[in-house]
Write an enzyme that holds these catalytic residues in place. Sequence first.
Site, PDB file in Angstrom:
ATOM      1  N   PHE A  13       0.403  11.705   7.091  1.00  0.00           N
ATOM      2  CA  PHE A  13      -0.400  10.437   7.298  1.00  0.00           C
ATOM      3  C   PHE A  13      -1.631  10.399   6.515  1.00  0.00           C
ATOM      4  O   PHE A  13      -2.501  11.142   6.500  1.00  0.00           O
ATOM      5  CB  PHE A  13      -0.691  10.479   8.858  1.00  0.00           C
ATOM      6  N   ASP A  58       0.649  -1.138   0.097  1.00  0.00           N
ATOM      7  CA  ASP A  58       0.141   0.039   0.090  1.00  0.00           C
ATOM      8  C   ASP A  58       0.856   1.340   0.036  1.00  0.00           C
ATOM      9  O   ASP A  58       0.773   2.320  -0.634  1.00  0.00           O
ATOM     10  CB  ASP A  58      -0.754  -0.067   1.171  1.00  0.00           C
ATOM     11  N   ASP A 111       7.088   3.890   3.356  1.00  0.00           N
ATOM     12  CA  ASP A 111       7.223   4.982   4.213  1.00  0.00           C
ATOM     13  C   ASP A 111       8.792   4.811   4.596  1.00  0.00           C
ATOM     14  O   ASP A 111       9.596   5.409   3.751  1.00  0.00           O
ATOM     15  CB  ASP A 111       6.367   4.835   5.643  1.00  0.00           C
TER      16      ASP A 111
HETATM   17  P1  IMP Z   1       7.447   1.523   6.484  1.00  0.00           P
HETATM   18  O1  IMP Z   1       8.133   0.099   6.996  1.00  0.00           O
HETATM   19  O2  IMP Z   1       8.039   2.619   7.484  1.00  0.00           O
HETATM   20  O3  IMP Z   1       7.800   1.689   5.014  1.00  0.00           O
HETATM   21  O4  IMP Z   1       5.966   1.476   6.721  1.00  0.00           O
HETATM   22  C1  IMP Z   1       5.239   0.782   6.021  1.00  0.00           C
HETATM   23  C2  IMP Z   1       4.097   0.435   6.725  1.00  0.00           C
HETATM   24  O5  IMP Z   1       3.455   1.440   7.632  1.00  0.00           O
HETATM   25  C3  IMP Z   1       2.896   0.527   5.692  1.00  0.00           C
HETATM   26  O6  IMP Z   1       2.549  -0.697   5.087  1.00  0.00           O
HETATM   27  C4  IMP Z   1       1.729   0.855   6.413  1.00  0.00           C
HETATM   28  O7  IMP Z   1       1.093  -0.163   7.068  1.00  0.00           O
HETATM   29  C5  IMP Z   1       2.062   1.843   7.509  1.00  0.00           C
HETATM   30  N1  IMP Z   1       2.225   3.242   7.191  1.00  0.00           N
HETATM   31  C6  IMP Z   1       2.969   4.183   6.771  1.00  0.00           C
HETATM   32  N2  IMP Z   1       2.564   5.459   6.544  1.00  0.00           N
HETATM   33  C7  IMP Z   1       1.246   5.270   6.650  1.00  0.00           C
HETATM   34  C8  IMP Z   1       0.016   6.296   6.373  1.00  0.00           C
HETATM   35  O8  IMP Z   1       0.543   7.371   6.185  1.00  0.00           O
HETATM   36  N3  IMP Z   1      -0.934   5.967   6.672  1.00  0.00           N
HETATM   37  C9  IMP Z   1      -1.347   4.526   7.054  1.00  0.00           C
HETATM   38  N4  IMP Z   1      -0.382   3.597   7.318  1.00  0.00           N
HETATM   39  C10 IMP Z   1       0.805   4.006   6.942  1.00  0.00           C
HETATM   40 MG    MG Z   2       1.173  -2.030   5.263  1.00  0.00          MG
END
Ligand code: IMP
Ligand code: MG
Length: 179
Positions: free
Chosen positions: A156, A104, A107
Amino acid sequence: MAKEIKLLDKVFELFIPNETIETAVNNVAVHLNKDLKGENPVFLCVLNGSFMFAADLLKGIDIPCEVSFVKLNSYRGTASTGEIKQLIGLNESLKSRTVVIVEDIVDSGNTIAKLTQELAALQVKKTVIATLLLKPNAYSGTIPIDYTGIEIPDEFVVGYGLDYDGFGRNLKDLYRYNL
Ligand code: IMP
Ligand code: MG
């Protein structure tokens, strides 16, 4: 579509309407069809967040492919290791397969790094990443993000599969939280 929505204690404002998302998703599908022709890829959709993106993306895929779903279970490790993520739900062998990770949002990139590492251990042929959303300013990883639907600022967002404390995944448009 509503200009504002309330989920639990927070108000979110309309950010990206479904029509824009649809165009971006189709664009990703077009590129994947072209680039992965003859590869018979396995689309590995990461639950829960990618369910809506995965459904729309796969409707646009017209090359032979398989579709599977995985989940990254988070649990607290020891104080020194912090949060540990474990890949669950993988039933079939991915050895020598081309795998498309369907996410999805990317981040910090921790999730993608962990997934890519797990898949390498399974001796896949190659891994490509398809994400609906990317926060380029938050991404600190080194793995190239091959296919991105939409780049967004470091804010977010909820909707189209993404949640705030479990809520908002059902919304067909994307909303953002304004501090
Ligand atoms: P990462 O491991 O920091 O890249 O984060 C990935 C996971 O964090 C995603 O698969 C989402 O589940 C969650 N996430 C990151 N940013 C958002 C956001 O803006 N809204 C909702 N979920 C988020
Ligand atoms: Mg996710």
